[in-house]
Enzyme design. Structure first.
Site, PDB file in Angstrom:
ATOM      1  N   ARG A 227      97.590  66.637  69.987  1.00 16.23           N
ATOM      2  CA  ARG A 227      98.050  65.257  69.787  1.00 16.23           C
ATOM      3  C   ARG A 227      98.931  65.224  68.553  1.00 16.23           C
ATOM      4  O   ARG A 227      98.675  65.922  67.568  1.00 16.23           O
ATOM      5  CB  ARG A 227      96.869  64.302  69.585  1.00 16.23           C
ATOM      6  CG  ARG A 227      96.199  63.862  70.877  1.00 16.23           C
ATOM      7  CD  ARG A 227      97.128  63.028  71.763  1.00 16.23           C
ATOM      8  NE  ARG A 227      96.500  62.575  72.992  1.00 16.23           N
ATOM      9  CZ  ARG A 227      96.596  63.173  74.177  1.00 16.23           C
ATOM     10  NH1 ARG A 227      97.309  64.275  74.323  1.00 16.23           N
ATOM     11  NH2 ARG A 227      96.009  62.661  75.243  1.00 16.23           N
ATOM     12  N   HIS A 275     105.563  66.148  76.343  1.00 18.76           N
ATOM     13  CA  HIS A 275     104.172  65.965  76.806  1.00 18.76           C
ATOM     14  C   HIS A 275     103.996  66.502  78.231  1.00 18.76           C
ATOM     15  O   HIS A 275     103.558  65.796  79.140  1.00 18.76           O
ATOM     16  CB  HIS A 275     103.761  64.482  76.730  1.00 18.76           C
ATOM     17  CG  HIS A 275     102.265  64.287  76.716  1.00 18.76           C
ATOM     18  ND1 HIS A 275     101.634  63.315  75.994  1.00 18.76           N
ATOM     19  CD2 HIS A 275     101.267  64.976  77.335  1.00 18.76           C
ATOM     20  CE1 HIS A 275     100.319  63.390  76.188  1.00 18.76           C
ATOM     21  NE2 HIS A 275     100.067  64.402  76.996  1.00 18.76           N
TER      22      HIS A 275
HETATM   23  P1  NDP Z   1      87.409  69.080  74.325  1.00 19.03           P
HETATM   24  O1  NDP Z   1      86.765  67.800  73.987  1.00 19.03           O
HETATM   25  O2  NDP Z   1      86.838  69.900  75.434  1.00 19.03           O
HETATM   26  O3  NDP Z   1      87.471  70.025  73.034  1.00 19.03           O
HETATM   27  C1  NDP Z   1      87.799  69.543  71.777  1.00 19.03           C
HETATM   28  C2  NDP Z   1      87.603  70.640  70.752  1.00 19.03           C
HETATM   29  O4  NDP Z   1      88.012  70.148  69.472  1.00 19.03           O
HETATM   30  C3  NDP Z   1      86.129  71.057  70.621  1.00 19.03           C
HETATM   31  O5  NDP Z   1      86.026  72.438  70.383  1.00 19.03           O
HETATM   32  C4  NDP Z   1      85.683  70.279  69.389  1.00 19.03           C
HETATM   33  O6  NDP Z   1      84.626  70.860  68.642  1.00 19.03           O
HETATM   34  C5  NDP Z   1      86.949  70.329  68.550  1.00 19.03           C
HETATM   35  N1  NDP Z   1      86.904  69.267  67.554  1.00 19.03           N
HETATM   36  C6  NDP Z   1      86.866  67.928  67.737  1.00 19.03           C
HETATM   37  N2  NDP Z   1      86.779  67.277  66.559  1.00 19.03           N
HETATM   38  C7  NDP Z   1      86.760  68.241  65.615  1.00 19.03           C
HETATM   39  C8  NDP Z   1      86.676  68.228  64.197  1.00 19.03           C
HETATM   40  N3  NDP Z   1      86.595  67.082  63.510  1.00 19.03           N
HETATM   41  N4  NDP Z   1      86.672  69.412  63.531  1.00 19.03           N
HETATM   42  C9  NDP Z   1      86.743  70.573  64.215  1.00 19.03           C
HETATM   43  N5  NDP Z   1      86.818  70.676  65.569  1.00 19.03           N
HETATM   44  C10 NDP Z   1      86.835  69.512  66.246  1.00 19.03           C
HETATM   45  O7  NDP Z   1      88.934  68.745  74.609  1.00 19.03           O
HETATM   46  P2  NDP Z   1      89.962  69.541  75.552  1.00 19.03           P
HETATM   47  O8  NDP Z   1      89.956  70.967  75.164  1.00 19.03           O
HETATM   48  O9  NDP Z   1      89.744  69.193  76.969  1.00 19.03           O
HETATM   49  O10 NDP Z   1      91.344  68.848  75.133  1.00 19.03           O
HETATM   50  C11 NDP Z   1      91.810  68.889  73.806  1.00 19.03           C
HETATM   51  C12 NDP Z   1      92.940  67.912  73.644  1.00 19.03           C
HETATM   52  O11 NDP Z   1      94.111  68.401  74.290  1.00 19.03           O
HETATM   53  C13 NDP Z   1      92.744  66.540  74.279  1.00 19.03           C
HETATM   54  O12 NDP Z   1      91.926  65.722  73.473  1.00 19.03           O
HETATM   55  C14 NDP Z   1      94.160  66.032  74.345  1.00 19.03           C
HETATM   56  O13 NDP Z   1      94.465  65.381  73.140  1.00 19.03           O
HETATM   57  C15 NDP Z   1      94.983  67.295  74.489  1.00 19.03           C
HETATM   58  N6  NDP Z   1      95.622  67.409  75.808  1.00 19.03           N
HETATM   59  C16 NDP Z   1      96.978  67.529  75.855  1.00 19.03           C
HETATM   60  C17 NDP Z   1      97.614  67.675  77.058  1.00 19.03           C
HETATM   61  C18 NDP Z   1      99.092  67.863  77.091  1.00 19.03           C
HETATM   62  O14 NDP Z   1      99.662  67.909  78.183  1.00 19.03           O
HETATM   63  N7  NDP Z   1      99.747  68.001  75.969  1.00 19.03           N
HETATM   64  C19 NDP Z   1      96.893  67.675  78.318  1.00 19.03           C
HETATM   65  C20 NDP Z   1      95.463  67.567  78.148  1.00 19.03           C
HETATM   66  C21 NDP Z   1      94.876  67.431  76.931  1.00 19.03           C
HETATM   67  P3  NDP Z   1      83.173  71.079  69.307  1.00 19.03           P
HETATM   68  O15 NDP Z   1      83.370  72.246  70.257  1.00 19.03           O
HETATM   69  O16 NDP Z   1      82.308  71.418  68.167  1.00 19.03           O
HETATM   70  O17 NDP Z   1      82.842  69.803  70.013  1.00 19.03           O
HETATM   71  C1  OXD Z   2      96.457  64.252  78.019  1.00 21.63           C
HETATM   72  C2  OXD Z   2      96.604  64.417  79.452  1.00 21.63           C
HETATM   73  O1  OXD Z   2      95.373  63.882  77.573  1.00 21.63           O
HETATM   74  O2  OXD Z   2      97.766  64.535  79.887  1.00 21.63           O
HETATM   75  O3  OXD Z   2      97.429  64.517  77.289  1.00 21.63           O
HETATM   76  O4  OXD Z   2      95.616  64.442  80.183  1.00 21.63           O
END
Ligand code: NDP
Ligand code: OXD
Length: 312
Positions: A227, A275
């Site tokens: 993000r 994106h």
């Molecule tokens: P998940 O919720 O599965 O994983 C999030 C990870 O971030 C976890 O390992 C979590 O830790 C870690 N995390 C969250 N908060 C913190 C913190 N404060 N400090 C350290 N680590 C932290 O999310 P996804 O992997 O499914 O997706 C990640 C992001 O990718 C989405 O939220 C979205 O913003 C982005 N995305 C972008 C897309 C694009 O096309 N550009 C498409 C899809 C998603 P823990 O394991 O300990 O919970």
């Molecule tokens: C996102 C998605 O979260 O495309 O970015 O799903």
């Protein structure tokens, strides 16, 4: 009575999803009334949501059993105080596959120094600079969730020396897993290539600020499909201008579409992708939506629920 699914994700998504979603419901034997209108909000059992449409007041949907997000990232809805129903986010294999490919491609680009050859075809035979092998290249992935862990695993599979960082301790095969504040410093200090795959929450906003950018090895590359708000833009631009950060490949931004006059567009050390790192493909998304409706009707726990307190 079959449950009512209100598809509130906007007309463009409705055009794409209506037929495949009806077909997926039929295939799964889930009877439901599916519509992009909800004349009687109290009759709605499930809401399909995407932030592509302004939809912010969930109060009238008093009997709704769950809100099902078409997006993986839920920062635009998770703090909505009118939302009292369970919120499920999008997780599916196609989304993960897409992200792994995006991350692998952009990491390899920076690792191999491809730009020098793509941009520098000037008739001069320069063969003195060879990239190191992947096993000599340190890559760090911030976030070891669905997408981060899969990407880290894939990079380790290509032989990169991969570390990952998460909020709570994780184990990913072939990856040095770090967590906590000390873990972040270690993760950043080694990151010749840094990948951001974290959600945007109160705790992660501006995580990559000037101080943390300064921990990266000189000339590090950043790949951010997580993000936009994870990075302090002014601090990143300053680090890029000074050459402390060698390149930033950015897929996500505070404002999307990225405004035409934003300095990222013209910056020689920035690659903007719109994106598209991992699009939610319709068939996989329909399968997840239908499975969650099936579960809701069977009284089984929903898949991929968001923790509203944690914010992801
Ligand atoms: P998940 O919720 O599965 O994983 C999030 C990870 O971030 C976890 O390992 C979590 O830790 C870690 N995390 C969250 N908060 C913190 C913190 N404060 N400090 C350290 N680590 C932290 O999310 P996804 O992997 O499914 O997706 C990640 C992001 O990718 C989405 O939220 C979205 O913003 C982005 N995305 C972008 C897309 C694009 O096309 N550009 C498409 C899809 C998603 P823990 O394991 O300990 O919970
Ligand atoms: C996102 C998605 O979260 O495309 O970015 O799903």
């Amino acid at each position: 009575m079959p449950p009512t699914i209100f598809f509130a994700a906007g007309p463009a998504n409705w055009a794409e999803y209506e037929a495949p979603l009806r077909a997926a419901l039929a295939r799964a034997g889930v009877a439901a009334d599916l519509s992009d209108r909800a004349p009687d909000p109290e009759a709605v059992d499930y809401i399909v949501y995407a932030p592509t449409r302004e939809f912010s007041d969930f109060t009238p949907y008093r009997n709704c059993k769950a809100v099902l997000s078409l997006w993986a990232g839920v920062e635009r809805i998770v703090g909505n105080r009118t939302l009292t129903q369970p919120l499920a986010r999008m997780v599916n294999p196609e989304l993960t596959e897409g992200m792994v490919e995006y991350v692998a491609g952009h990491v390899l680009r920076h690792h191999l120094g491809m730009d020098a050859h793509i941009r520098g075809q000037d008739g001069v035979w320069r063969n003195e600079i060879m990239p190191p092998l992947a096993r000599e290249r340190k890559v760090t992935v911030l976030g070891l969730g669905e997408l981060g862990a899969a990407s880290a695993r894939a990079l380790a599979g290509l032989n990169f020396a991969v570390a990952g960082w998460s909020r709570t301790p994780r184990q990913v095969e072939g990856v040095e897993c770090l967590s906590g504040a000390a873990g972040l410093e270690t993760a950043l200090r080694r990151a010749e290539i840094l990948v951001l795959l974290m959600p945007l929450t109160a705790d992660t906003e501006n995580l990559l600020d000037a101080g943390r950018l300064a921990l990266l090895p000189r000339g590090a590359a950043i790949v951010n499909p997580g993000r936009g708000g994870l990075i302090d833009d002014a601090a990143l631009l300053a680090a890029l201008d000074a050459g402390r950060v060698g390149h930033a490949t950015l897929d996500v931004f505070r404002t999307e579409p990225l405004p035409k006059d934003h300095p990222y567009w013209a910056h020689p050390r920035v690659t903007v992708t719109p994106h598209i790192a991992a699009d939610t493909r319709v068939p996989g998304a329909c399968a997840v939506l239908v499975e969650n409706v099936r579960r809701g009707e069977a009284g089984e726990p929903f898949l991929h629920l968001v923790d509203r307190v944690r914010g992801y």
